[in-house]
Design an enzyme around this catalytic site. Structure first.
Site, short mmCIF file in Angstrom:
data_model
loop_
_atom_site.label_atom_id
_atom_site.label_comp_id
_atom_site.label_asym_id
_atom_site.label_seq_id
_atom_site.Cartn_x
_atom_site.Cartn_y
_atom_site.Cartn_z
N HIS A 228 29.76 44.00 47.34
CA HIS A 228 28.87 44.86 46.56
C HIS A 228 27.48 44.24 46.44
CE1 HIS A 228 32.08 47.64 45.52
NE2 HIS A 228 32.82 46.64 45.08
N TYR B 187 35.44 41.80 48.39
CA TYR B 187 34.50 42.78 47.87
C TYR B 187 33.19 42.06 47.59
CZ TYR B 187 38.28 46.17 47.12
OH TYR B 187 39.32 47.03 47.29
N ARG C 119 43.53 39.06 39.70
CA ARG C 119 44.08 39.40 41.01
C ARG C 119 44.00 38.19 41.94
NH1 ARG C 119 40.45 44.63 42.17
NH2 ARG C 119 39.01 43.36 40.92
N ASP D 221 30.15 48.24 39.42
CA ASP D 221 30.08 47.17 40.42
C ASP D 221 29.14 47.52 41.56
OD1 ASP D 221 31.69 49.04 41.63
OD2 ASP D 221 33.41 47.72 41.92
N GLU E 151 34.40 46.85 50.96
CA GLU E 151 33.94 48.19 50.58
C GLU E 151 33.13 48.90 51.65
OE1 GLU E 151 30.62 45.47 49.19
OE2 GLU E 151 32.81 45.40 49.18
N LYS F 25 36.90 39.20 44.56
CA LYS F 25 35.55 39.51 44.08
C LYS F 25 34.50 38.64 44.77
CE LYS F 25 34.66 42.15 41.54
NZ LYS F 25 34.38 43.59 41.82
#
Length: 374
Positions: free
Chosen positions: A100, A98, A19, A274, A122, A79
């Site tokens: 996480h 993101y 992506r 994740d 998120e 990511k």
């Protein structure tokens, strides 16, 4: 009003991550608002966007990732930064991706040490409790989970040799979906369309009531408790983990003993990996090496499931993130967050402090309210 931040889009370096954080349409939107965008050469290739596609709408194509990071005030990624990228973090930089952090405490340490403002897709949360930037990837992951499970249920891929939809006179596969949020509901919906037998479990009875009203009994809904989970999993051919705690680590719903109780060569797809995973002892895998067997059960735990369909995923992600990214780029993080409380909840780290309470609790660190740091 201060000048807009320069936006940088590096190529993703996480294993099998194809992506990219912005589409050419997104760059055009930025350009029309006076925002300069730097795109690392080849960043969009995995999503079927060429350098020429980006250049045609005003992006500057930059050869080296280091230059993108150094010249930008706002970095857009998909990511969490990988080990090779941590050296690029610095005070004054805004990273929007993101994160996480509950599952990647080392990334949290690097953000705090560098002073980077880490804004996590998120944890951006609107007053209703919805997570608008997590939703599109949750939808993609949920819709892919039954496809993945069907693949690995094939005997030659390690599974029981069970067809998800069965056959005339033959029982369909039993699919147990743990969690009725965006991932779980989409997983149950697609599995139902593949004519599997579905059990969808959640603690939120209103959510189950909503699913039942839509699917009119084609998806069996069950209130989640220890006994219901144990009975459902023992008879499952495919278990899909779809449990979410915003900003926190996913709770362990499937114990090791429950895994041992499962049918031989059944399959687990843990979409919560994740965030640490909802299956005890599970470890993250990659698209290149997606499964392993444990206690006779096939475990699939890829941390970036939507990365398998990057063109679709990049469009879905950019559609959701663009309004927030544009606000940060044109107004600066402080003014954008003060104007938009949902975005303020997305700020996980700032000036060496953890500013999201759920993230702080998950990391075992002190929570510093954002208001005192501006």
């Amino acid at each position: 009003m201060s000048a807009p931040l320069v936006v940088g889009v590096p190529r993703e370096v996480k294993t099998d991550e194809n992506r990219v954080a912005i589409t050419p349409d997104g760059v055009l939107e930025m350009h029309n608002h006076g925002v300069s965008v730097l795109v690392e050469s080849g960043a969009g290739a995995g999503s079927s966007f060429t350098d020429d596609d980006y250049a045609a709408v005003g992006a500057e194509i930059v050869a080296a990732a280091a230059d993108v990071w150094e010249r930008s005030g706002l970095i857009l990624k998909v990511k969490e930064p990988q080990d090779s990228e941590l050296a690029h973090l610095r005070d004054g930089l805004v990273l929007f991706t993101y994160l996480h952090l509950a599952a990647y405490p080392g990334v949290a340490d690097a953000l705090l040490t560098s002073g980077t403002a880490g804004v996590a897709y998120e944890t951006v949360q609107v007053p209703s409790g919805a997570l608008p930037l997590l939703a599109p990837m949750s939808e993609v992951a949920g819709r892919m989970a039954p496809q993945i499970g069907a693949h690995f249920l094939e005997y030659r891929h390690g599974g029981r040799g069970v067809l998800l939809g069965g056959a005339p006179g033959v029982r369909a596969a039993r699919v147990v979906v743990l969690g009725a949020g965006n991932v779980g509901w989409n997983a149950a919906w697609i599995a139902q369309g593949m004519e599997a037998e579905i059990l969808l479990l959640d603690r939120n009875l209103d959510r189950l009531r909503w699913v039942d009203q839509i699917h009119k009994g084609r998806i069996m809904t069950l209130a989640s408790n220890r006994g219901a989970v144990e009975r459902a999993i023992a008879d499952a051919d495919l278990v899909i983990g779809a449990v979410l705690v915003p900003g926190g680590r996913a709770p362990t719903v499937v114990s090791e003993d429950l895994v041992r109780s499962m049918k031989s060569r059944s399959v687990i797809v843990d979409c919560a990996i994740d965030q640490g995973g909802c299956v005890e002892g599970i470890r993250e895998t990659t698209h290149s090496d997606p499964v392993y067997e444990r206690h006779g059960v096939v475990h699939y735990a890829v941390g970036n499931i939507p990365g398998a369909v990057p063109n679709t995923s990049t469009y879905a992600l950019t559609n959701a993130t663009m309004p927030y990214a544009l606000e940060i780029a044109t107004r600066g993080l402080r003014d954008a967050a003060l104007a938009e409380p949902a975005l303020a909840l997305g700020v996980n780290t700032l000036s060496g402090a953890v500013t999201n309470q759920a993230v702080a609790e998950a990391l075992g660190r002190e929570h510093t309210p954002l208001d005192g740091l501006w």
